[in-house]
Write a protein that holds these residues in place. Structure first.
Motif, short mmCIF file in Angstrom:
data_model
loop_
_atom_site.label_atom_id
_atom_site.label_comp_id
_atom_site.label_asym_id
_atom_site.label_seq_id
_atom_site.Cartn_x
_atom_site.Cartn_y
_atom_site.Cartn_z
N VAL A 57 28.52 44.90 43.96
CA VAL A 57 28.15 44.33 45.26
C VAL A 57 28.66 42.89 45.35
O VAL A 57 29.22 42.48 46.37
N ARG A 58 28.53 42.15 44.25
CA ARG A 58 29.03 40.75 44.27
C ARG A 58 30.55 40.72 44.46
O ARG A 58 31.08 39.92 45.24
N GLU A 59 31.26 41.60 43.76
CA GLU A 59 32.72 41.67 43.90
C GLU A 59 33.13 41.95 45.35
O GLU A 59 34.05 41.34 45.88
N VAL A 60 32.41 42.89 45.95
CA VAL A 60 32.73 43.29 47.32
C VAL A 60 32.45 42.13 48.29
O VAL A 60 33.28 41.82 49.15
N LEU A 61 31.30 41.47 48.12
CA LEU A 61 30.97 40.36 49.02
C LEU A 61 31.97 39.22 48.88
O LEU A 61 32.35 38.57 49.86
N LEU A 62 32.41 39.01 47.65
CA LEU A 62 33.41 37.98 47.38
C LEU A 62 34.72 38.30 48.12
O LEU A 62 35.30 37.44 48.80
N ASP A 63 35.16 39.54 48.02
CA ASP A 63 36.41 39.92 48.69
C ASP A 63 36.27 39.81 50.21
O ASP A 63 37.21 39.42 50.90
N ILE A 64 35.10 40.15 50.72
CA ILE A 64 34.87 40.03 52.17
C ILE A 64 34.92 38.55 52.57
O ILE A 64 35.57 38.18 53.56
N ALA A 65 34.27 37.71 51.76
CA ALA A 65 34.29 36.27 52.06
C ALA A 65 35.71 35.72 52.03
O ALA A 65 36.05 34.78 52.75
N GLU A 66 36.57 36.32 51.20
CA GLU A 66 37.95 35.84 51.09
C GLU A 66 38.87 36.43 52.16
O GLU A 66 40.03 36.05 52.26
N GLY A 67 38.35 37.40 52.93
CA GLY A 67 39.16 37.92 54.03
C GLY A 67 39.53 39.39 53.96
O GLY A 67 40.40 39.84 54.71
N ALA A 68 38.87 40.16 53.10
CA ALA A 68 39.17 41.60 53.06
C ALA A 68 38.68 42.27 54.35
O ALA A 68 37.61 41.94 54.85
N ASP A 69 39.47 43.19 54.88
CA ASP A 69 39.10 43.90 56.11
C ASP A 69 38.45 45.24 55.80
O ASP A 69 37.63 45.74 56.56
N ILE A 70 38.87 45.84 54.69
CA ILE A 70 38.35 47.13 54.23
C ILE A 70 38.12 46.95 52.73
O ILE A 70 38.94 46.33 52.05
N VAL A 71 37.00 47.47 52.22
CA VAL A 71 36.74 47.32 50.79
C VAL A 71 36.74 48.69 50.09
O VAL A 71 36.36 49.69 50.68
N MET A 72 37.22 48.67 48.86
CA MET A 72 37.36 49.94 48.16
C MET A 72 36.46 50.02 46.94
O MET A 72 36.23 49.03 46.26
N VAL A 73 35.98 51.23 46.69
CA VAL A 73 35.30 51.55 45.43
C VAL A 73 36.17 52.58 44.73
O VAL A 73 36.62 53.55 45.33
N LYS A 74 36.39 52.37 43.43
CA LYS A 74 37.32 53.21 42.69
C LYS A 74 36.93 53.25 41.23
O LYS A 74 36.69 52.18 40.66
N PRO A 75 36.89 54.41 40.56
CA PRO A 75 37.02 55.77 41.09
C PRO A 75 35.87 56.10 42.06
O PRO A 75 35.05 55.26 42.36
N ALA A 76 35.83 57.37 42.49
CA ALA A 76 34.85 57.75 43.49
C ALA A 76 33.67 58.54 42.92
O ALA A 76 32.51 58.16 43.07
N LEU A 77 33.96 59.66 42.26
CA LEU A 77 32.88 60.60 41.93
C LEU A 77 31.84 60.06 40.94
O LEU A 77 30.66 60.34 41.09
N SER A 78 32.28 59.26 39.98
CA SER A 78 31.31 58.70 39.03
C SER A 78 30.63 57.47 39.60
O SER A 78 29.78 56.86 38.94
N TYR A 79 30.99 57.09 40.83
CA TYR A 79 30.50 55.85 41.42
C TYR A 79 29.97 56.06 42.84
O TYR A 79 30.02 55.15 43.67
N LEU A 80 29.44 57.25 43.10
CA LEU A 80 28.93 57.55 44.44
C LEU A 80 27.77 56.61 44.82
O LEU A 80 27.62 56.23 45.98
N ASP A 81 26.98 56.23 43.81
CA ASP A 81 25.88 55.29 44.08
C ASP A 81 26.41 53.93 44.53
O ASP A 81 25.82 53.26 45.38
N VAL A 82 27.54 53.54 43.96
CA VAL A 82 28.14 52.25 44.32
C VAL A 82 28.68 52.31 45.75
O VAL A 82 28.51 51.36 46.53
N ILE A 83 29.30 53.42 46.09
CA ILE A 83 29.80 53.60 47.47
C ILE A 83 28.64 53.42 48.45
O ILE A 83 28.73 52.68 49.43
N ARG A 84 27.53 54.08 48.15
CA ARG A 84 26.36 54.02 49.03
C ARG A 84 25.82 52.58 49.13
O ARG A 84 25.56 52.07 50.21
N ARG A 85 25.70 51.90 47.99
CA ARG A 85 25.18 50.53 48.01
C ARG A 85 26.10 49.60 48.80
O ARG A 85 25.64 48.75 49.57
#
Ligand code: PBG
Length: 324
Positions: free
Chosen positions: A232-260
């Motif tokens: 969540v911190r990584e994503v907020l940081l990228d948004i603060a820096e100007g990201a328009d779309i954020v990615m979670v990778k990989p997907a299946l082992s990280y479905l909880d992260v996608i949701r959060r």
């Protein structure tokens, strides 16, 4: 909520039409992104052993694959490059006539409405296979930023529609955004690989992109699979820096992260159904252990249900064909 026998959940499962009416999640073809690997040469189409249906292709063949995706209704492709040669600093990654730059020009020339996303990273271009320039045996974050920005700019100049940095250096989104803006590309969005984990599931990709690290691993810059607050911190940081779309990778082992990430940010979330996740299902299918079409569709649907708005998948064309 009522209970049995007043409520019988099976009532709305009885027929395909009833099931469709109450279906909560739908995955449309226009939410898929197809990764493609471009290499030097002419008429080259080399199969990637661990990823049935995936090829390294020269620019001429790349355009054929891109056209096929476009005609199937897939809105975007994601390009990775396998350069002519590699060196310490990955200098071919920002070359005006590099494989990705030529690939972008060729696709945009023939298919102007197909979105071309470019992966920005050094690992396919460096002789040591790490995602940046080295200082001793570790990657020098701040020196790498300038090179990533140079690479991103060369992609934008070639006509890339979206820039997707996957290197996991700190501060790369801000640096790339600043350089793109200064050079007249303020309208080119950044799709940031924001929560990218140090995952075993990238194995087959490294064969496809010829980007296996020659020593060590990527745990010094990619995320620890045990962490999701940090994601969540990584994503907020990228948004603060100007990201328009954020990615979670990989997907299946990280479905909880996608949701959060979706719930926390409300930003467009992209999930990457990575090479190993694809290879596992394809391999089990080849052994006759499961039905590839059903397993792949279920996997993609679960990623959508978790909260992803778009999915990068090697199965995009197959999915689109089956939707017709
Ligand atoms: C480059 C990059 C990787 C993937 C996408 N961009 C590999 C890695 O970080 O080692 C993996 C994609 C996949 O496994 O399908 N840094």
């Amino acid at each position: 909520m009522s209970s049995f026998p007043a409520y019988r959940p099976r009532r709305t499962r009885r027929t395909p039409a009833l099931r469709a009416l109450v279906r909560e999640t739908r995955l449309a073809v226009d939410q898929l992104i197809l990764p493609l690997f471009v290499c030097p040469g002419q008429g080259v189409r080399r199969a990637v052993g661990s990823m049935p249906g995936v090829f390294q292709t020269s620019v001429d063949e790349l355009v054929k694959d891109a056209r096929e995706a476009y005609e199937l209704g897939i809105p975007a492709v994601l390009l990775f490059g396998i350069p002519e040669r590699k060196d310490e600093t990955g200098s071919l990654s920002w070359h005006e006539h590099g494989v990705v730059q030529e690939g972008v020009r060729a696709i945009k020339g023939e298919l102007p409405d197909l979105l071309v996303i470019t992966d920005v990273c050094m690992c396919e271009y460096t002789s040591h296979g790490h995602c940046g320039v080295l200082h001793g045996v570790s990657v020098d974050n701040d020196r790498t930023l300038e090179l990533l920005a140079r690479q991103a700019l060369s992609h934008a100049r070639a006509g890339a529609d979206i820039i997707a940095p996957s290197d996991m250096m700190d501060g790369r989104v801000a640096t790339i955004r600043r350089v793109l803006d200064e050079e007249g590309f303020s309208e080119v969005p950044i799709l940031a690989y924001a929560a990218k984990y140090a995952s075993a599931f990238y194995g087959p990709f490294r064969e496809a992109a010829e980007s296996t690290p020659q020593f060590g691993d990527r745990r010094g810059y990619q995320m620890d699979p045990a962490n999701s607050d940090e994601a969540v911190r990584e994503v907020l940081l990228d948004i603060a820096e100007g990201a328009d779309i954020v990615m979670v990778k990989p997907a299946l082992s990280y479905l909880d992260v996608i949701r959060r990430v979706k719930e926390k940010t409300g930003y467009p979330v992209c999930a990457y159904h990575v090479s190993g996740e694809y290879a596992m299902i394809m391999a089990a299918g080849q052994l006759g252990w499961l039905d590839v079409e059903r397993a792949m569709t279920e996997a993609l649907l679960s990623i959508k249900r978790a909260g992803a708005d778009m999915i990068i998948t090697y199965w995009a064309r197959e999915y689109a064909r089956r939707q017709r």
